[in-house]
Design a protein around this motif. Structure first.
Motif, mmCIF file in Angstrom:
data_model
loop_
_atom_site.group_PDB
_atom_site.id
_atom_site.type_symbol
_atom_site.label_atom_id
_atom_site.label_comp_id
_atom_site.label_asym_id
_atom_site.label_seq_id
_atom_site.Cartn_x
_atom_site.Cartn_y
_atom_site.Cartn_z
ATOM 1 N N TYR A 184 48.868 24.431 52.167
ATOM 2 C CA TYR A 184 49.480 25.198 52.788
ATOM 3 C C TYR A 184 48.624 26.415 51.487
ATOM 4 O O TYR A 184 48.628 26.496 50.564
ATOM 5 N N VAL A 185 48.213 27.314 51.542
ATOM 6 C CA VAL A 185 47.844 28.374 51.545
ATOM 7 C C VAL A 185 48.967 30.277 51.965
ATOM 8 O O VAL A 185 48.443 30.204 53.212
ATOM 9 N N ASP A 186 49.827 30.737 51.133
ATOM 10 C CA ASP A 186 49.370 32.271 51.766
ATOM 11 C C ASP A 186 49.623 32.781 49.876
ATOM 12 O O ASP A 186 50.097 33.516 49.096
ATOM 13 N N GLU A 187 47.935 33.702 50.891
ATOM 14 C CA GLU A 187 47.586 34.712 49.749
ATOM 15 C C GLU A 187 48.157 36.251 50.325
ATOM 16 O O GLU A 187 47.349 35.720 51.482
ATOM 17 N N ASP A 188 47.437 37.175 49.782
ATOM 18 C CA ASP A 188 47.027 38.319 50.700
ATOM 19 C C ASP A 188 45.778 38.167 51.593
ATOM 20 O O ASP A 188 45.928 39.060 52.588
ATOM 21 N N ALA A 189 45.082 37.412 50.934
ATOM 22 C CA ALA A 189 43.716 37.782 51.775
ATOM 23 C C ALA A 189 43.756 36.173 52.882
ATOM 24 O O ALA A 189 42.555 36.420 53.118
ATOM 25 N N ARG A 190 44.413 35.360 52.689
ATOM 26 C CA ARG A 190 44.497 34.205 53.913
ATOM 27 C C ARG A 190 45.747 34.107 53.704
ATOM 28 O O ARG A 190 46.740 33.449 53.153
ATOM 29 N N PHE A 191 45.986 33.150 55.102
ATOM 30 C CA PHE A 191 47.093 32.502 55.056
ATOM 31 C C PHE A 191 46.514 30.895 55.790
ATOM 32 O O PHE A 191 45.389 30.986 57.138
ATOM 33 N N LEU A 192 46.059 29.581 55.433
ATOM 34 C CA LEU A 192 45.936 28.505 55.922
ATOM 35 C C LEU A 192 46.591 27.789 55.625
ATOM 36 O O LEU A 192 46.892 27.094 54.184
ATOM 37 N N ALA A 193 46.310 26.984 56.566
ATOM 38 C CA ALA A 193 47.960 25.811 57.230
ATOM 39 C C ALA A 193 47.427 24.516 57.075
ATOM 40 O O ALA A 193 46.315 24.913 58.640
ATOM 41 N N LEU A 194 46.630 23.167 56.522
ATOM 42 C CA LEU A 194 46.160 22.148 57.400
ATOM 43 C C LEU A 194 47.348 20.872 57.537
ATOM 44 O O LEU A 194 48.004 21.097 56.184
ATOM 45 N N ALA A 195 47.029 20.321 58.461
ATOM 46 C CA ALA A 195 47.365 19.673 58.950
ATOM 47 C C ALA A 195 46.967 17.950 59.354
ATOM 48 O O ALA A 195 45.540 18.476 59.857
ATOM 49 N N GLU A 196 46.979 17.518 60.083
ATOM 50 C CA GLU A 196 46.557 15.917 60.066
ATOM 51 C C GLU A 196 47.604 15.172 61.411
ATOM 52 O O GLU A 196 49.237 15.046 61.025
ATOM 53 N N ARG A 197 47.407 14.688 62.244
ATOM 54 C CA ARG A 197 47.518 14.133 63.105
ATOM 55 C C ARG A 197 48.314 13.024 62.507
ATOM 56 O O ARG A 197 46.868 12.175 62.165
ATOM 57 N N GLN A 198 49.326 12.324 63.171
ATOM 58 C CA GLN A 198 49.915 10.994 62.951
ATOM 59 C C GLN A 198 50.137 10.480 63.934
ATOM 60 O O GLN A 198 49.416 10.283 65.363
ATOM 61 N N GLY A 199 49.461 9.134 64.032
ATOM 62 C CA GLY A 199 50.081 7.817 64.340
ATOM 63 C C GLY A 199 50.366 7.974 66.042
ATOM 64 O O GLY A 199 49.641 7.918 66.903
#
Length: 199
Positions: A184-199
């Motif tokens: 999870y990154v929340d900065e002035d220049a970007r927001f990006l949340a990465l996730a993995e699909r669970q079984g």
């Protein structure tokens, strides 16, 4: 069609023709976000709510000629703008609702969604639909080319703790939808949340 969908279509239809000119410097941010998704040659990826297709060239570069890139959007005018910009050469464009995707279950390796979460009418249910089309262990990137505070300022609103994209809220939402947040990154220049699909 629900009122939610009608509102989204009206909002983006009115802005589609000039969308890219409003945000001309976002290209490198899209490229960086796609790079962080960690796609491999041959992967199958969906750009959910692709708009004018700004992520499609970077997605195509990441998966190569043997991969598959599909851009789905609810608003015909946005897809028309994507085609005018030539981004249909980077991936297939489809008029469809991301809350009811015409895609086989577990057929994709990843989903990229720029600015998507705020436009989902039922976020938990709708993120579960994205999980349905991704294989177990597949990836999700929720991205915005500016961070939450910068976006709130641009929209003239206060940033509140109940913001859906606040880390604890989004982590819980994803967990209840079949995803596990991995970064999870929340900065002035970007927001990006990465996730993995669970079984």
């Amino acid at each position: 069609m629900s009122d939610d969908h009608t509102h989204v279509q009206e909002f983006f239809s009115a802005r589609a023709a000039h969308w890219d000119t409003r945000f001309p410097d976002d290209g490198p941010r899209f490229e960086a976000a796609v790079a962080e998704l960690g796609l491999r040659a041959g992967d199958r990826v969906l750009d959910a709510g692709c708009g004018t297709g700004r992520a499609l060239p970077a997605l195509r570069d990441a998966v190569g000629p043997s991969g598959a890139v599909l851009g789905v959007d609810l608003t015909p005018a946005m897809l028309e703008a994507a085609a005018r910009a030539g981004r249909d050469r980077a991936g297939s464009l489809m008029l469809a609702d991301v809350t009811r995707l015409p895609v086989r279950s577990q057929s994709l390796d990843a989903v990229f969604g720029s600015g998507l979460v705020a436009h989902l009418p039922r976020p938990q249910e709708n993120l579960r639909e994205l999980a349905r089309v991704v294989r177990p262990g597949g990836l999700l990137a929720l991205f915005h080319p500016i961070g939450r505070a910068a976006l709130a300022a641009r929209q003239g609103r206060e940033l509140t703790p109940d913001d859906l994209r606040a880390e604890p809220n989004l982590r819980s939402l994803l967990a209840g939808s079949g995803w596990r947040m991995t970064s999870y990154v929340d900065e002035d220049a970007r927001f990006l949340a990465l996730a993995e699909r669970q079984g």
